[in-house]
Design a protein around this motif. Structure first.
Motif, PDB file in Angstrom:
ATOM      1  N   THR A 491     100.960 -15.066  15.603  1.00 28.92           N
ATOM      2  CA  THR A 491      99.632 -15.230  16.196  1.00 28.92           C
ATOM      3  C   THR A 491      98.717 -15.924  15.204  1.00 28.92           C
ATOM      4  O   THR A 491      98.868 -15.770  13.988  1.00 28.92           O
ATOM      5  CB  THR A 491      99.050 -13.867  16.576  1.00 28.92           C
ATOM      6  OG1 THR A 491      98.967 -13.039  15.418  1.00 28.92           O
ATOM      7  CG2 THR A 491      99.901 -13.183  17.638  1.00 28.92           C
ATOM      8  N   THR A 493      94.674 -17.176  14.048  1.00 27.62           N
ATOM      9  CA  THR A 493      93.213 -17.056  14.107  1.00 27.62           C
ATOM     10  C   THR A 493      92.628 -18.195  13.288  1.00 27.62           C
ATOM     11  O   THR A 493      92.937 -18.325  12.095  1.00 27.62           O
ATOM     12  CB  THR A 493      92.721 -15.703  13.555  1.00 27.62           C
ATOM     13  OG1 THR A 493      93.330 -14.649  14.308  1.00 27.62           O
ATOM     14  CG2 THR A 493      91.219 -15.585  13.664  1.00 27.62           C
ATOM     15  N   GLY A 506      88.907 -20.076  16.685  1.00 27.95           N
ATOM     16  CA  GLY A 506      89.992 -20.198  17.653  1.00 27.95           C
ATOM     17  C   GLY A 506      90.989 -19.071  17.543  1.00 27.95           C
ATOM     18  O   GLY A 506      91.033 -18.328  16.545  1.00 27.95           O
ATOM     19  N   GLY A 508      95.261 -18.068  19.189  1.00 31.94           N
ATOM     20  CA  GLY A 508      96.400 -18.524  19.978  1.00 31.94           C
ATOM     21  C   GLY A 508      97.706 -18.150  19.346  1.00 31.94           C
ATOM     22  O   GLY A 508      97.805 -17.148  18.600  1.00 31.94           O
ATOM     23  N   LEU A 519      96.284 -23.064  21.386  1.00 31.32           N
ATOM     24  CA  LEU A 519      95.093 -22.362  20.926  1.00 31.32           C
ATOM     25  C   LEU A 519      93.928 -22.596  21.881  1.00 31.32           C
ATOM     26  O   LEU A 519      93.872 -23.646  22.552  1.00 31.32           O
ATOM     27  CB  LEU A 519      94.657 -22.838  19.526  1.00 31.32           C
ATOM     28  CG  LEU A 519      95.508 -22.478  18.311  1.00 31.32           C
ATOM     29  CD1 LEU A 519      96.597 -23.529  18.114  1.00 31.32           C
ATOM     30  CD2 LEU A 519      94.656 -22.390  17.052  1.00 31.32           C
ATOM     31  N   ARG A 560      92.584 -15.439  23.357  1.00 28.53           N
ATOM     32  CA  ARG A 560      93.707 -16.377  23.377  1.00 28.53           C
ATOM     33  C   ARG A 560      93.707 -17.164  24.702  1.00 28.53           C
ATOM     34  O   ARG A 560      93.191 -16.688  25.711  1.00 28.53           O
ATOM     35  CB  ARG A 560      95.012 -15.628  23.178  1.00 28.53           C
ATOM     36  CG  ARG A 560      95.141 -15.003  21.787  1.00 28.53           C
ATOM     37  CD  ARG A 560      96.544 -14.435  21.583  1.00 28.53           C
ATOM     38  NE  ARG A 560      96.654 -13.858  20.253  1.00 28.53           N
ATOM     39  CZ  ARG A 560      96.457 -12.559  19.980  1.00 28.53           C
ATOM     40  NH1 ARG A 560      96.137 -11.718  20.954  1.00 28.53           N
ATOM     41  NH2 ARG A 560      96.578 -12.116  18.748  1.00 28.53           N
TER      42      ARG A 560
END
Length: 682
Positions: A491, A493, A506, A508, A519, A560
């Protein structure tokens, strides 16, 4: 002796302790009975005592003399018992008997208790001739006889008239003495105090108090007169700088750089446009860390950090107007790259704070003080005496630009009212000046407040000591691509200050096996919009959607992206054309760090609760930092953007969904050219 003590107790009503050695009592102490009128000693004599004029009082009668006694031995105190002698031989005149009766208790008390104070307190009046003297031979009980009676008994026979007259006179004197001495000691003291005035101790005490009072009054009068007539010394007039003062003024910026850091409190502007700054300045790293407040703070209210030309803020519109010292460990969230408006009051103040340091003294000021440089006054502060010097601001180093992409915001030349408060070591404690665009500015420096400052992640984090990699660190870096492919995905950030007006957040997924990323990115300047970003081996595709259609969340922490991705609205671009695509491409490349030996270890840090080594690699214009834990996993990837700030992707290994390939734009079909029409043959 026991019989006498019993008689004394019966006469006075008080129990007396017998003297252990009565013979040791000196004969010179005289005992006087000072008790109230004594009761007759019934135990001592069985018959009442005859009066002076009665027949029984005749000294020649046989009733007053013990039977068988020798008249010639009447004065001998050793003969007989000496308790009831009468007649001329025993000296038993009326005065002697009276003296014997009334003074027995005193004489016995003197012999038994050695009370020299009572004997020494006998008056010098006529009672001395009537008191009995203590006997040097303690076993003879003749203390009750008066000295005058003993002398008359040993002098010989006298006539009855002479003896009677002497007895009457002795009796009168004895009564007078007894009346005087029967009063208690306190009565004597009171009478003496009443008749002779205050005692010497009281007189001395009153004299001392009087002198102290006079001294206090005199001192108070002198103090009041001195205060009324006191006038402060006239201040020393302003004068040109001496050579030593010019050297100190020229070394101010070098001293600031040598001292590294200092606490600072700044007030700039007046009225509603006033701003207040509290925090620290680190001249060695060109770093500021301040809390901005005041009525004119505006959008900059909150925490501010500036490193060189890069300024990041953490706005707090709800903060109180009065600033306070910021926390030494700065918060990690909500920092953004900020651009100061050209006319903002904060810009020239921050530039001036950083310009107060240099690596060499101002040579022009040292050789020849500038025009208008003068010594003004001397002030004393807790740090010590300070010299107030008036001189223009140094112009040796140009001020740094306020923001990337804006014209140079060099510190404006202030007027000649700049004043420095310098100590003897060329340390600046206070500066007052006037800056165009900011108004009057007052800077107060705390030279003892020098903590180590930590820049936030957007400014690169705390500094380290770069060094070459060890063998273990190099092996972990070489095995990074294989380890990331083994993890499969993570994952993501995103925190990316890309420019003065672009701060991206962001969230995703990223897959190292499929070499794809997906993302949802939010811009803090446009909180209600999202940009969906998809990256694969073919390239990069973007789609702009409303925040609700792109997963929701806030601009600071977006959610997300939705699955499956939206079907339309995608635009394809080449990878690596901006900082965001370059950062995502570096993350998807599975840790390919380029040429071996080009990386250096910057420092040790902590990410997600794990100790990591920060390793920097890449060209100077696109430096990448890999945060590797001790297991060889990648926890963060950082990229220095064109704005001078650092954007980073935080990675957490996880199972990611299978991402479809990016949509491809439909290529137009090529049309075949038509062959020329041939004419038909006829």
């Amino acid at each position: 002796m026991r019989t006498r003590v019993v008689a004394l107790e019966a006469q006075t009503g008080r129990r007396e302790r017998p003297c252990s050695s009565p013979r040791c009592l000196p004969a010179r102490f005289i005992s006087v009975d000072t008790s109230p009128t004594p009761t007759p000693d019934t135990a001592r004599t069985a018959t009442p005592r005859p009066e002076a004029g009665s027949p029984g009082s005749d000294p020649d009668s046989g009733s007053g003399r013990a039977s068988g006694s020798d008249p010639a031995r009447g004065s001998d105190p050793a003969s007989g018992s000496g308790r009831h002698r009468t007649g001329s031989a025993g000296g038993a005149s009326a005065a002697g008997r009276t003296n014997d009766t009334r003074n027995t208790s005193k004489a016995g008390r003197t012999k038994d208790t050695k009370n020299t104070s009572k004997a020494g307190r006998t008056k010098d009046t006529g009672s001395r001739s009537t008191t009995s003297r203590t006997n040097d031979t303690g076993n003879r009980s003749t203390a009750g006889r008066s000295a005058g009676g003993a002398r008359r008994a040993t002098a010989g026979r006298k006539s009855d008239d002479t003896r009677r007259a002497a007895a009457e006179r002795s009796l009168a004197e004895n009564r007078e003495t007894t009346g005087r001495d029967d009063t208690p000691d306190t009565a004597d003291t009171t009478e003496a105090a009443d008749t002779s005035g205050p005692p010497p101790a009281g007189r001395r005490r009153r004299t001392v108090l009087l002198l102290l009072g006079l001294t206090a009054v005199t001192s108070a009068t002198a103090l009041v007169l001195g205060l009324l007539s006191w006038a402060p010394d006239p201040p020393e007039p302003a004068r040109p700088l001496t050579l030593a003062e010019g050297d100190r003024l020229a070394a101010v910026r070098v001293t600031n750089l040598r001292d590294l850091r200092a606490g600072v409190r700044v007030t700039a502007g007046t009225g509603a446009a006033r701003i207040e700054l509290v925090g620290w300045v680190d001249w060695s790293r060109s770093l500021l860390y301040l809390d901005v407040g005041g009525p004119g703070a505006g959008a900059e209210r909150g925490l501010v950090q500036k490193s060189g030309p890069v300024l990041v803020i953490r706005p707090d519109p709800a903060a109180v107007p009065t600033p306070a010292a910021p926390p030494l460990m700065p918060p990690t969230d909500r920092w953004r790259l900020h651009r100061l408006a050209p006319g903002a009051h904060l810009a020239p103040v921050l530039d001036l704070l950083l310009d107060l340091a240099a690596d060499r003294p101002d040579t022009t000021t040292r050789t020849a003080p500038p025009d208008g440089a003068r010594w003004i006054a001397r002030e004393t502060v807790p740090a010590g005496p300070l010299d107030v010097i008036q001189a223009p601001l140094p112009t040796g180093a140009p001020a740094a630009s306020t923001a990337i992409g804006t014209p140079s915001a060099a510190t404006p030349a202030p007027d000649r009212q700049t004043r420095y408060w310098l100590d003897q070591d060329a340390r600046l404690h206070k500066l007052v000046t006037l800056l165009p665009g900011a108004g009057p500015v007052t800077m107060i420096f705390n030279r003892a407040d020098r903590p180590t400052l930590r820049p936030v992640d957007a400014l690169g984090g705390r500094p380290g000591l770069p060094r070459a990699l060890t063998d273990a660190e190099q092996r972990r870096l070489d095995r990074l691509p294989a380890r990331l492919r083994a993890h499969g995905g993570a994952t993501v950030t995103l925190t990316a200050p890309m420019g003065t007006d672009t701060n991206l957040r962001g969230a995703g997924w990223l897959s190292w096996t499929a070499r794809t990323a997906y993302l949802a990115v939010a811009d803090l300047g446009v909180p209600d919009r999202r940009t969906l970003l998809r990256r694969d081996a073919a390239g990069l595709a973007r789609a702009d959607l409303p925040a609700a259609d792109a997963g929701g969340g806030t601009a600071e922490a977006p959610a997300r992206p939705p699955l499956p991705p939206p079907a339309g609205g995608w635009r394809v671009s080449r990878p690596g054309r901006d900082d965001l695509s370059a950062l995502v491409d570096a993350a998807v490349a599975a840790g390919s760090v380029g040429q071996r030996g080009a990386a250096v270890r910057v420092r040790e840090d902590v990410a997600a609760g794990r100790t990591v080594d920060v390793i920097e690699s890449g060209p100077a214009d696109a430096r990448l930092r890999y945060w590797l834990d001790r297991d060889g996993s990648l926890r963060r990837l950082e990229l220095q953007t064109d704005a001078g700030a650092w954007a980073h992707l935080d990675l957490q290994p996880a199972v990611v969904p299978r991402l479809a390939a990016n949509p491809r734009p439909a290529a137009p079909r090529p049309t075949a050219p038509r062959s020329p029409t041939r004419p038909r043959a006829r």
